[in-house]
Design an enzyme around this catalytic site. Structure first.
Site, PDB file in Angstrom:
ATOM      1  N   LYS A  22       0.840  -1.207   0.000  1.00 49.69           N
ATOM      2  CA  LYS A  22       0.000   0.000   0.000  1.00 49.69           C
ATOM      3  C   LYS A  22       0.877   1.260   0.000  1.00 49.69           C
ATOM      4  O   LYS A  22       0.640   2.194  -0.781  1.00 49.69           O
ATOM      5  CB  LYS A  22      -0.897   0.015   1.253  1.00 49.69           C
ATOM      6  CG  LYS A  22      -1.519   1.379   1.537  1.00 49.69           C
ATOM      7  CD  LYS A  22      -2.299   1.422   2.831  1.00 49.69           C
ATOM      8  CE  LYS A  22      -1.483   1.627   4.074  1.00 49.69           C
ATOM      9  NZ  LYS A  22      -1.206   3.016   4.484  1.00 49.69           N
ATOM     10  N   ASN A  23       1.892   1.279   0.849  1.00 46.96           N
ATOM     11  CA  ASN A  23       2.684   2.505   0.998  1.00 46.96           C
ATOM     12  C   ASN A  23       3.665   2.736  -0.149  1.00 46.96           C
ATOM     13  O   ASN A  23       4.277   3.797  -0.244  1.00 46.96           O
ATOM     14  CB  ASN A  23       3.398   2.518   2.353  1.00 46.96           C
ATOM     15  CG  ASN A  23       2.404   2.754   3.487  1.00 46.96           C
ATOM     16  OD1 ASN A  23       1.242   3.093   3.238  1.00 46.96           O
ATOM     17  ND2 ASN A  23       2.842   2.566   4.725  1.00 46.96           N
ATOM     18  N   CYS A 116      -4.374  13.299  14.086  1.00 45.70           N
ATOM     19  CA  CYS A 116      -4.438  11.920  13.605  1.00 45.70           C
ATOM     20  C   CYS A 116      -4.390  11.001  14.811  1.00 45.70           C
ATOM     21  O   CYS A 116      -3.844  11.378  15.849  1.00 45.70           O
ATOM     22  CB  CYS A 116      -3.243  11.694  12.696  1.00 45.70           C
ATOM     23  SG  CYS A 116      -2.953  10.004  12.218  1.00 45.70           S
ATOM     24  N   ARG A 121       1.669  14.392  13.138  1.00 51.24           N
ATOM     25  CA  ARG A 121       1.917  14.178  11.707  1.00 51.24           C
ATOM     26  C   ARG A 121       1.779  15.429  10.827  1.00 51.24           C
ATOM     27  O   ARG A 121       0.964  15.467   9.901  1.00 51.24           O
ATOM     28  CB  ARG A 121       1.026  13.054  11.183  1.00 51.24           C
ATOM     29  CG  ARG A 121       1.194  11.777  11.952  1.00 51.24           C
ATOM     30  CD  ARG A 121       0.434  10.639  11.360  1.00 51.24           C
ATOM     31  NE  ARG A 121       1.072  10.112  10.170  1.00 51.24           N
ATOM     32  CZ  ARG A 121       0.522   9.206   9.387  1.00 51.24           C
ATOM     33  NH1 ARG A 121      -0.683   8.762   9.665  1.00 51.24           N
ATOM     34  NH2 ARG A 121       1.153   8.739   8.339  1.00 51.24           N
ATOM     35  N   ASP A 306       5.086   0.494  11.938  1.00 51.62           N
ATOM     36  CA  ASP A 306       3.838  -0.097  11.453  1.00 51.62           C
ATOM     37  C   ASP A 306       3.668  -1.554  11.883  1.00 51.62           C
ATOM     38  O   ASP A 306       2.628  -2.159  11.614  1.00 51.62           O
ATOM     39  CB  ASP A 306       3.764  -0.008   9.920  1.00 51.62           C
ATOM     40  CG  ASP A 306       3.522   1.414   9.443  1.00 51.62           C
ATOM     41  OD1 ASP A 306       3.129   2.260  10.268  1.00 51.62           O
ATOM     42  OD2 ASP A 306       3.722   1.681   8.240  1.00 51.62           O
ATOM     43  N   ARG A 398      -8.496  -0.069   5.223  1.00 50.51           N
ATOM     44  CA  ARG A 398      -7.662   0.941   4.564  1.00 50.51           C
ATOM     45  C   ARG A 398      -6.391   0.319   4.020  1.00 50.51           C
ATOM     46  O   ARG A 398      -5.841   0.807   3.039  1.00 50.51           O
ATOM     47  CB  ARG A 398      -7.248   2.027   5.564  1.00 50.51           C
ATOM     48  CG  ARG A 398      -8.379   2.876   6.045  1.00 50.51           C
ATOM     49  CD  ARG A 398      -7.858   3.956   6.933  1.00 50.51           C
ATOM     50  NE  ARG A 398      -6.853   4.757   6.216  1.00 50.51           N
ATOM     51  CZ  ARG A 398      -6.259   5.811   6.715  1.00 50.51           C
ATOM     52  NH1 ARG A 398      -6.546   6.224   7.927  1.00 50.51           N
ATOM     53  NH2 ARG A 398      -5.367   6.477   6.012  1.00 50.51           N
TER      54      ARG A 398
HETATM   55  N1  EPU Z   1       7.118  14.567  10.565  1.00 54.55           N
HETATM   56  C1  EPU Z   1       7.248  15.908  10.822  1.00 54.55           C
HETATM   57  N2  EPU Z   1       7.106  16.781   9.771  1.00 54.55           N
HETATM   58  C2  EPU Z   1       6.882  16.362   8.506  1.00 54.55           C
HETATM   59  C3  EPU Z   1       6.753  14.993   8.242  1.00 54.55           C
HETATM   60  C4  EPU Z   1       6.881  14.109   9.301  1.00 54.55           C
HETATM   61  O1  EPU Z   1       7.454  16.310  11.955  1.00 54.55           O
HETATM   62  O2  EPU Z   1       6.770  17.213   7.618  1.00 54.55           O
HETATM   63  C5  EPU Z   1       7.224  13.602  11.666  1.00 54.55           C
HETATM   64  C6  EPU Z   1       5.940  12.811  11.874  1.00 54.55           C
HETATM   65  O3  EPU Z   1       5.025  13.497  12.667  1.00 54.55           O
HETATM   66  C7  EPU Z   1       6.451  11.545  12.521  1.00 54.55           C
HETATM   67  C8  EPU Z   1       7.819  11.355  11.855  1.00 54.55           C
HETATM   68  O4  EPU Z   1       8.176  12.623  11.316  1.00 54.55           O
HETATM   69  O5  EPU Z   1       6.611  11.732  13.891  1.00 54.55           O
HETATM   70  C9  EPU Z   1       7.862  10.332  10.745  1.00 54.55           C
HETATM   71  O6  EPU Z   1       6.769  10.539   9.871  1.00 54.55           O
HETATM   72  P1  EPU Z   1       6.808  10.185   8.319  1.00 54.55           P
HETATM   73  O7  EPU Z   1       6.684  11.461   7.552  1.00 54.55           O
HETATM   74  O8  EPU Z   1       7.972   9.315   8.012  1.00 54.55           O
HETATM   75  O9  EPU Z   1       5.459   9.365   8.158  1.00 54.55           O
HETATM   76  P2  EPU Z   1       4.539   9.409   6.893  1.00 54.55           P
HETATM   77  O10 EPU Z   1       5.400   9.566   5.699  1.00 54.55           O
HETATM   78  O11 EPU Z   1       3.413  10.331   7.105  1.00 54.55           O
HETATM   79  C10 EPU Z   1       4.668   6.852   6.329  1.00 54.55           C
HETATM   80  C11 EPU Z   1       3.691   5.728   6.202  1.00 54.55           C
HETATM   81  C12 EPU Z   1       3.156   5.370   7.570  1.00 54.55           C
HETATM   82  C13 EPU Z   1       4.348   4.966   8.458  1.00 54.55           C
HETATM   83  C14 EPU Z   1       5.368   6.094   8.496  1.00 54.55           C
HETATM   84  C15 EPU Z   1       6.615   5.744   9.266  1.00 54.55           C
HETATM   85  C16 EPU Z   1       2.781   6.085   3.995  1.00 54.55           C
HETATM   86  C17 EPU Z   1       1.627   6.460   3.163  1.00 54.55           C
HETATM   87  N3  EPU Z   1       2.611   6.134   5.323  1.00 54.55           N
HETATM   88  O12 EPU Z   1       3.930   7.932   6.894  1.00 54.55           O
HETATM   89  O13 EPU Z   1       2.292   4.256   7.398  1.00 54.55           O
HETATM   90  O14 EPU Z   1       3.895   4.693   9.763  1.00 54.55           O
HETATM   91  O15 EPU Z   1       5.759   6.454   7.163  1.00 54.55           O
HETATM   92  O16 EPU Z   1       7.247   4.642   8.725  1.00 54.55           O
HETATM   93  O17 EPU Z   1       3.819   5.706   3.478  1.00 54.55           O
HETATM   94  C18 EPU Z   1       0.442   2.878   7.869  1.00 54.55           C
HETATM   95  O18 EPU Z   1       0.609   2.333   6.765  1.00 54.55           O
HETATM   96  O19 EPU Z   1      -0.336   2.408   8.750  1.00 54.55           O
HETATM   97  C19 EPU Z   1       1.155   4.094   8.178  1.00 54.55           C
HETATM   98  C20 EPU Z   1       0.781   4.938   9.134  1.00 54.55           C
END
Ligand code: EPU
Length: 418
Positions: A22-23, A116, A121, A306, A398
């Site tokens: 999915k990701n 969230c 996030r 995850d 989801r």
């Molecule tokens: N963060 C910031 N600022 C940003 C972006 C992120 O502070 O601009 C923080 C977040 O709040 C968090 C950390 O950095 O504390 C890491 O977040 P990341 O951006 O890596 O998460 P994401 O890209 O929003 C993806 C996956 C998530 C998975 C995380 C961590 C996708 C669509 N989602 O989310 O997947 O948990 O990376 O590996 O790729 C899931 O599939 O259930 C899921 C939540």
């Protein structure tokens, strides 16, 4: 709203095939916006987040067709470079269209995600990175508006912290920027590598994906391409834990063992037998009483956040005390209270959970709070005595395709009721 009714206590035996990730599929779909030519993606999982992303892309101007797990996208023209609140609030990964839209048509309007279930996030790092590539960003009425009428320019982007979708968003923006972009402290997740592989097939020039420094030489335009999405490592990991927690003999097929090596190592330390019968299969079988093993979540190649909730469910059945530390998200222990309703002994202190076991779990009514928390409740229910009713399983839909059918096929007594 659908519920799962699960009668626990049977070992899972057999094999479960793994879907595409999915990701990985979400950014790959967004990447199709970067070209007017057709992009064909295979092994797209049929889950709700993917349908949400496809709806968003259609609103933006893409035509989306498909059969089975193949999706074909074609975007001759961007008609509305916008991700509305209605979609972003249901799926934060909608922000993945930001980079491609600014790169392709010089503007984008994307709703800011709100709170969230698993943490704050924010997307500040996506925004900062785009500004460094020359975009002007305004925030008003809950939306951010990005403009780069003359196109983006390559730049050095140093992420303050590692962000998976932030890295993907910037990668998609940089492929069409003028000159070189260097992303430092980039995410090394397999999903980032898969996206880079697709972009290279489309004509992008990218080096270093999978390391923390990614170099991109911007090109004038991208072409169409055909690509197969990698296996879902979180789905694979979830089923490995399902085998281990029920004391079954279970294989997951069509996976990439290297992508779940952090989990496999913990399972082995906990006393589970894990073997690799071939390049794309992992098999768990019982190795006696489970032992508690501490675990800390980390960015890839560390233990995936995850899979943390699923691991906590497993540790409720292990002997001793396991300290589980969540370092990626600040509020990702929602499953603990629900597992406690089933009899688990879990104490939460900030980023840390103390799980004492083994505890006899008993079936109860529980509520799914987010995607991976729901998976951990299913795992708890599989080993609980009596019947568990899990409410709000739309969270699980989801990200897991037909989880109840896959589990039932290996012996679980699980059914969906409306
Ligand atoms: N963060 C910031 N600022 C940003 C972006 C992120 O502070 O601009 C923080 C977040 O709040 C968090 C950390 O950095 O504390 C890491 O977040 P990341 O951006 O890596 O998460 P994401 O890209 O929003 C993806 C996956 C998530 C998975 C995380 C961590 C996708 C669509 N989602 O989310 O997947 O948990 O990376 O590996 O790729 C899931 O599939 O259930 C899921 C939540």
């Amino acid at each position: 709203m659908d519920k799962f009714v699960i009668a626990g206590g049977t070992a899972l035996n057999g094999s479960i095939p793994i879907n595409g990730s999915k990701n990985s599929a979400l950014p790959a779909l967004a990447a199709a916006l970067l070209t007017e030519e057709p992009v064909t993606l295979h092994r797209i999982p049929r889950v709700r987040d993917i349908r949400t992303m496809q709806r968003l892309l259609v609103d933006i101007g893409a035509s989306v067709t498909g059969e089975g797990d193949t999706v074909r996208l074609e975007t001759p023209r961007i008609s509305s470079p916008e991700a509305p609140y209605e979609l972003v609030k249901t799926m934060r990964a909608s922000s993945l269209v930001l980079g491609p839209l600014v790169a392709r048509c010089g503007r984008a309007r994307v709703s800011l995600p709100g709170g969230c279930a698993i943490g704050a996030r924010p997307i500040n790092l996506h925004i900062l990175g785009l500004e460094q590539l020359g975009a002007t960003i305004h925030q008003a009425h809950g939306y951010i508006e990005a403009q780069a009428p003359g196109g983006l320019r390559g730049a050095n982007v140093q992420f303050d912290r590692i962000t998976v979708t932030g890295t993907e968003d910037l990668l998609m923006a940089a492929v069409l920027a003028k000159g070189e972009t260097v992303l430092r402290n980039a995410a090394r997740e397999p999903e980032v590598v898969d996206l880079a592989d697709l972009l290279v097939k489309m004509g992008a020039r990218i080096e270093g994906a999978g390391t923390s420094t990614i170099r991109i030489q911007g090109v004038e335009r991208l072409a169409g391409a055909e690509h197969t999405i990698i296996a879902d490592r979180i789905e694979a990991g979830t089923f490995l834990v399902a085998g281990a927690i029920t004391g079954g003999d279970l294989s997951v097929t069509g996976c990439i063992p290297e992508h779940v090596s952090a989990l496999v190592s913990k399972l082995q330390q906990a006393g589970v037998r894990v073997t690799q019968p071939d390049d794309t299969t992992l098999r768990v079988s019982p190795g006696g009483q489970l032992r508690s093993v501490d675990m800390t979540t980390e960015e890839y190649p560390g233990f995936a956040t995850d899979l943390q909730a699923q691991y906590v469910a497993l540790m409720t059945q292990a002997e001793g005390i396991a300290i589980v530390v969540e370092t990626i998200f600040e509020n990702r222990f929602m499953h603990a209270q629900e597992l406690a309703r089933m009899g688990a002994n879990i104490r939460i202190d900030g980023k840390q959970a103390m799980v004492a076991g083994p505890r006899r779990l008993t079936g109860a009514g529980v509520i799914a709070s987010d995607l991976r928390a729901s998976a951990s409740l299913v795992l708890g229910a599989l080993v609980a005595h009596g019947e568990t009713v899990i409410d709000r399983v739309y969270h699980i839909d989801r990200g897991y395709e037909k989880i109840e059918a896959k589990l039932a096929a290996v012996g679980a007594r699980i059914r969906r009721v409306e």
